[in-house]
Design a protein around this motif. Sequence first.
Motif, short mmCIF file in Angstrom:
data_model
loop_
_atom_site.label_atom_id
_atom_site.label_comp_id
_atom_site.label_asym_id
_atom_site.label_seq_id
_atom_site.Cartn_x
_atom_site.Cartn_y
_atom_site.Cartn_z
N CYS A 138 38.22 23.54 -4.24
CA CYS A 138 37.48 22.46 -3.61
C CYS A 138 37.30 21.32 -4.61
O CYS A 138 37.32 21.53 -5.82
CB CYS A 138 36.12 22.94 -3.10
SG CYS A 138 34.99 23.45 -4.42
N GLY A 139 37.12 20.13 -4.08
CA GLY A 139 36.98 18.96 -4.92
C GLY A 139 37.96 17.88 -4.50
O GLY A 139 38.60 17.98 -3.45
N THR A 140 38.08 16.85 -5.30
CA THR A 140 39.02 15.76 -5.03
C THR A 140 40.32 16.05 -5.76
O THR A 140 40.31 16.30 -6.97
CB THR A 140 38.41 14.42 -5.50
OG1 THR A 140 37.16 14.23 -4.84
CG2 THR A 140 39.34 13.26 -5.20
N PRO A 141 41.47 16.03 -5.05
CA PRO A 141 42.74 16.48 -5.65
C PRO A 141 43.05 15.92 -7.03
O PRO A 141 43.44 16.67 -7.92
CB PRO A 141 43.77 16.02 -4.61
CG PRO A 141 43.04 16.08 -3.32
CD PRO A 141 41.63 15.68 -3.63
N ASN A 142 42.89 14.61 -7.23
CA ASN A 142 43.26 14.01 -8.52
C ASN A 142 42.39 14.48 -9.68
O ASN A 142 42.74 14.26 -10.85
CB ASN A 142 43.18 12.48 -8.43
CG ASN A 142 44.43 11.89 -7.80
OD1 ASN A 142 45.54 12.34 -8.07
ND2 ASN A 142 44.27 10.91 -6.94
#
Length: 657
Positions: free
Chosen positions: A214-218
């Motif tokens: 989970c989180g923002t890909p970058n």
Amino acid sequence: MEILRTLAHQPVNSKNNMCERSKAADLRSKKSEHHTHAHQELSRIVTDYKTGRCYCRGKLLGKGGFAKCYEFSDLVTGKVYAAKIIPHTRVSKPHQRAKIDKEIELHRGLHHKHIVHFYHNFEDKDNIYILLEYCSRRSLAHILKARKVLTEPEVRYYLRQIVGGLKYLHEQEILHRDLKLGNFFITELMELKLGDFGLAAKLEPVESRRRTICGTPNYLPPEVLNKQGHGRESDVWALGCVMYTMLLGRPPFETTNLKETYRCIREAHYCLPSSLSSTAQSLISSMLAKSPQHRPQLDNILSHDFFTQGFTPERLPVSCCVSSPNFQRSPARNFFRKAAAALFGGRREKERYYHTIKLSKEEEVHRLQSDLKKITISTPAATDTASVDSVLPLARRSTPPPASADEVRDSIHMIVRGALGASSSSSSSSTEGVEDGSMASVVDSVARVLRDCLEKMAEAESIPKKKGGSTSFLWVTKWVDYSNKYGFGYQLSDHSVGVLFNNGTHMSLLPDKKTVHYSAELGSCCVLSSAEAKESFQGQVTILKYFAHYMEENLMDGGNLSKGTDVSKPSLYLLQWLKSDRALMMLFNDGTFQVNFYHDHTKIILCREGKAHLLSYINEDRVSTTVCLSALLTNGCSAHLRERLHYAYNMLMQLCI
């Protein structure tokens, strides 16, 4: 939408196609009606029926996967909030509702200067409402969008605050798990607040960690992509991505497709352009280490050369939201540039002087820089952490006799030789409560008081009741560290201003702005009128007045502690100051001892009033409590204050090394 795109590319001369296009038009019409209906459902006036409070919905501030954020105003008080609104229809499943409840429970318990404050939550038949601190300058993502890239001083300014908030989270055993520019919010006063705890979670042991990606890909770290779970080191990785993005305008692992981005992350493959300073490259490389164990702890980040060897502004102007700042024109730089001109004359003379010093003192510079090694001290067990802080002791030198104008000029240039400050400087002739007035005696006296307090103090949950009445002791309300050129300046609570110069001499400008106290050695004090002082010590008086002007115009007081003073008592004179990564310590001639903690702005002041010792504590909300030390010994204090007293004692003991 995919159906509509397909239909748009079909031939228009088919009956079937005409029928499909008619259906598509109906879909668009229904979709439009749905949005209109949804907008009507979100009322302009929202009522919390449990409290009876009514709020007026204002402009849209932002939106995410589950929620939209609006400006909300309390119709009675006028207070403005950022209201996160989640429709019940978006959290209809039990696990979705549990996620929102967990976010509310976690955020409600967080209280820190650099964390978005949680005020209240309620719900009606349509929505869940979460009222949060309103940050009028929006987020770092908005600033970077307008600016494209940020300067290194700005990055240091923001990172210090991010690390402060993140350190607090980690101390609470909480991981943010979604650090990115859009989750760093900026207040009206350009202060940064860490927010959006939708993905935050309690820290778990390695063997028990969830393997959720989970989180923002970058910003995802390799260990999360490899399904090893999140740890504190994962937030540090994201912090490295944030620093890179602020400096270069793009994330380090951004590519044209997600699969390639994930490959680069797993291999920790990214580019560091030569346009970045060597210290910035070094810090980014350490935070983006492939192995979590090789990444620095938060305390070590702030002690990195990127911070210690670079300029960090005390405050950023609002114009930084849309344009690059010009730090050369900042108030401090202007003041001190004028002071330098007054001291050193024209540019050619100054350049010639610096050139001579540089050539003749090159070896001495190297030697002094090598000597000023950082000394680590362990944080007391009361903190329940294994972290250490680096303390940089000041060089101790013998104190010179009263200086001539030429000697004053030479002493100011000690920065060229790498000097940071002086341990022995001035003192008033009165040293009540100190055995013989010597530096060693002052240190020993204060250390003994603190040691006895820590060894004998009872356990308690809070600080004893406030001492009644006003206090007459002096304490430091403002300070400026300009020791890389001139010295350390401070303003006391009676509005007198002092500077401990790099050559060990001390000068004070009294509240009347007409009287100057000059001390060239411990235990002596020369009282001069401002005119007399300027004639004898033109350089130092010029610097003193610029310090005073800068602090008056640009800094705010450090708390609400009473500023009453006893005019019959002599002014304080700074004997020595000491900075660590966490705090500033100041020791004065009469044994007054003050420690300012940077990240939460708490302060401890130990002093004498008559025969008693007083301890004052200013908390993060700038509210002060003053007690007799005898009461503290009997009644005890909170673990929060006890830990700070331990740290202050350890800093003081560095003067004995």
